[in-house]
Design a protein around this motif. Structure first.
Motif, PDB file in Angstrom:
ATOM      1  N   GLN A 130     -36.359 -14.174 -41.597  1.00 22.21           N
ATOM      2  CA  GLN A 130     -37.205 -15.062 -40.808  1.00 22.21           C
ATOM      3  C   GLN A 130     -37.706 -16.227 -41.663  1.00 22.21           C
ATOM      4  N   ILE A 131     -38.074 -15.913 -42.923  1.00 22.13           N
ATOM      5  CA  ILE A 131     -38.518 -16.973 -43.827  1.00 22.13           C
ATOM      6  C   ILE A 131     -37.401 -17.992 -44.032  1.00 22.13           C
ATOM      7  N   LEU A 132     -36.174 -17.517 -44.262  1.00 22.42           N
ATOM      8  CA  LEU A 132     -35.052 -18.436 -44.462  1.00 22.42           C
ATOM      9  C   LEU A 132     -34.794 -19.261 -43.202  1.00 22.42           C
ATOM     10  N   GLU A 133     -34.971 -18.670 -42.046  1.00 25.13           N
ATOM     11  CA  GLU A 133     -34.792 -19.415 -40.794  1.00 25.13           C
ATOM     12  C   GLU A 133     -35.761 -20.592 -40.734  1.00 25.13           C
ATOM     13  N   TYR A 134     -37.021 -20.347 -41.136  1.00 27.39           N
ATOM     14  CA  TYR A 134     -38.003 -21.426 -41.115  1.00 27.39           C
ATOM     15  C   TYR A 134     -37.719 -22.458 -42.209  1.00 27.39           C
ATOM     16  N   LEU A 191     -46.577 -18.318 -40.069  1.00 24.25           N
ATOM     17  CA  LEU A 191     -45.557 -18.269 -41.106  1.00 24.25           C
ATOM     18  C   LEU A 191     -44.689 -19.520 -41.078  1.00 24.25           C
ATOM     19  N   ARG A 192     -44.277 -19.943 -39.879  1.00 26.11           N
ATOM     20  CA  ARG A 192     -43.467 -21.156 -39.764  1.00 26.11           C
ATOM     21  C   ARG A 192     -44.227 -22.356 -40.311  1.00 26.11           C
ATOM     22  N   SER A 193     -45.488 -22.489 -39.953  1.00 30.34           N
ATOM     23  CA  SER A 193     -46.307 -23.607 -40.420  1.00 30.34           C
ATOM     24  C   SER A 193     -46.490 -23.562 -41.929  1.00 30.34           C
ATOM     25  N   LEU A 194     -46.720 -22.346 -42.456  1.00 26.36           N
ATOM     26  CA  LEU A 194     -46.926 -22.200 -43.897  1.00 26.36           C
ATOM     27  C   LEU A 194     -45.658 -22.580 -44.666  1.00 26.36           C
ATOM     28  N   VAL A 195     -44.505 -22.100 -44.205  1.00 25.61           N
ATOM     29  CA  VAL A 195     -43.240 -22.432 -44.873  1.00 25.61           C
ATOM     30  C   VAL A 195     -43.043 -23.941 -44.909  1.00 25.61           C
ATOM     31  N   ARG A 196     -43.282 -24.609 -43.791  1.00 26.06           N
ATOM     32  CA  ARG A 196     -43.079 -26.056 -43.734  1.00 26.06           C
ATOM     33  C   ARG A 196     -44.037 -26.779 -44.677  1.00 26.06           C
ATOM     34  N   ARG A 197     -45.319 -26.376 -44.676  1.00 26.93           N
ATOM     35  CA  ARG A 197     -46.298 -27.035 -45.537  1.00 26.93           C
ATOM     36  C   ARG A 197     -45.954 -26.850 -47.008  1.00 26.93           C
TER      37      ARG A 197
END
Length: 403
Positions: A130-134, A191-197
């Motif tokens: 999921q992390i890699l997807e984001y 999680l998606r927001s954190l990965v992007r930031r």
């Protein structure tokens, strides 16, 4: 008794006394009588070159600063200029993914060794897929990371990203987003927001580092190599416009020794020439009314390069790319020396052929660490160069070859 060897200097030789001293040392090392031909006073005015060079100020090097003018942000053009080759995104992300999984696995081992006090059964909810997807979603929006193929940088990016996510998901931290471990729509969104930031933060750090290094390298290149290159260009421009004056100076020095020298095949001259001096020597030897030259030794010279770019005229045909240009009989023999790190040195044997069908002799000069990176002026002090000049000029060439 042989006539002396006339030595023609290249660019940026303004001091006649210093040049005369250099030629004296070269003559002693080569065992050949030499006469310096100084034309530097006719060259470019180089005392004001610094006024045209950009000034590097570290406090102004940050092009990532925020500002109302969007044109002030030149990150994308600079990144594209530095990394202009297409990259395999899948390969890039494989390095990031491997580092993320390694860090999550290491964290899991740490939690297991601590008796599960920090695990709370929640680590399994930090899904690396999921992390890699984001990461993949945000990757195209990066300016620097998406353009690098540096495996170490990509692995460090993945590791830093994983550590940041783990810190945010740590239930022992009061300000952590514990919901990252809990899954669900809220946790996934966080999680998606954190990965992007965090990916954006890491991208900006990478960009700032690259720009800082590039700016300092640019400054070092300009400071160390810029003046020599600029003076080279300046003297080339002046020579192109004032060839007659420079040639007249060479002829004047030769006439002071013997006005018959170089006027006919019966009294050819011998010349050693550095850099642009080699271009001058070839131009004069191949002119419609030539300077008859028995032996020519050039070092760090550009005659072939200039002729390929802009045919020199005189008795020379343009280079067409397949057949070497035949040199006239007025240039009998040519030995050309080049140093591997000298960016202003070029080979002659593929572009030219002597009148007898043989090629000019191109000889590499072994690089010495003591000469540093700017090697264009190093030839004068190299024993090998003096040895070659001594050997070439010491040979006796039958006069009939010049007929």
């Amino acid at each position: 008794m042989k006539d002396p060897v006339f030595v023609i200097h290249g660019v940026a030789n303004r001091n006649r006394k210093e040049f005369t001293s250099v030629v004296s040392a070269l003559a002693a090392a080569a065992g050949v009588d030499m006469v310096p031909v100084h034309w530097g006073d006719l060259g470019a005015r180089d005392q004001f070159i610094d006024a045209a060079l950009p000034v590097y100020r570290p406090d102004e090097a940050d092009v990532l600063r925020d500002g109302p003018d969007p044109e002030a942000l030149v990150v994308a053009p600079l990144a594209a200029a530095l990394f202009d080759h297409p990259l395999d995104e899948g390969r890039q992300l494989s390095y990031v993914d491997a580092a993320v999984r390694e860090r999550l696995d290491a964290q899991g081992e740490d939690e297991s060794e601590s008796g599960g006090l920090r695990d709370h059964g929640g680590r399994d909810h930090l899904d690396p897929d999921q992390i890699l997807e984001y990461v993949r979603e945000a990757w195209a929006d990066t300016e620097w990371l998406c353009r690098t193929d540096d495996a170490q940088l990509l692995r460090e990016t993945g590791g830093a990203l994983a550590r940041s996510i783990l810190d945010e998901a740590d239930p022992e931290l009061d300000d952590a987003y514990y919901g990252l471990r809990g899954g669900g729509a809220d946790g996934d969104g966080r999680l998606r927001s954190l990965v992007r930031r965090r990916l954006n933060d890491l991208d900006r750090v990478a960009g700032a580092a690259v720009q800082a290094v590039a700016a300092r390298l640019n400054h070092a290149m300009r400071s160390r190599f810029g003046p020599g290159t600029t003076r080279f260009l300046g003297d080339v421009l002046v020579y192109q416009r004032h060839q007659d004056a420079v040639h007249a100076r060479v002829r004047q020095v030769i006439d002071e020794v013997d006005p018959r020298l170089g006027r006919s095949p019966d009294r050819p001259v011998r010349i050693a020439a550095h850099s642009l001096g080699g271009v001058i020597a070839v131009d004069m030897a191949t002119a419609a009314v030539p300077l008859w030259t028995e032996s020519l030794v050039t070092f760090g010279s550009q005659a072939a390069f200039f002729h390929v770019c802009d045919p020199r005229g005189g008795q020379l045909a343009p280079y067409a790319g397949s057949v070497p240009v035949r040199l006239p009989v007025s240039l009998n023999r040519w030995t050309n020396l080049w140093e591997p790190l000298d960016v202003l040195a070029f080979a002659a044997s593929r572009v030219f052929r002597l009148h007898d069908g043989t090629a000019p002799v191109d000889l590499p000069v072994h690089h010495q660490a003591s000469t540093g990176m700017w090697t264009h002026s190093a030839y004068w002090d190299l024993p090998y160069v003096a040895s070659v000049i001594g050997d070439v000029m010491g040979q006796t060439q039958p006069r009939q070859n010049l007929q």
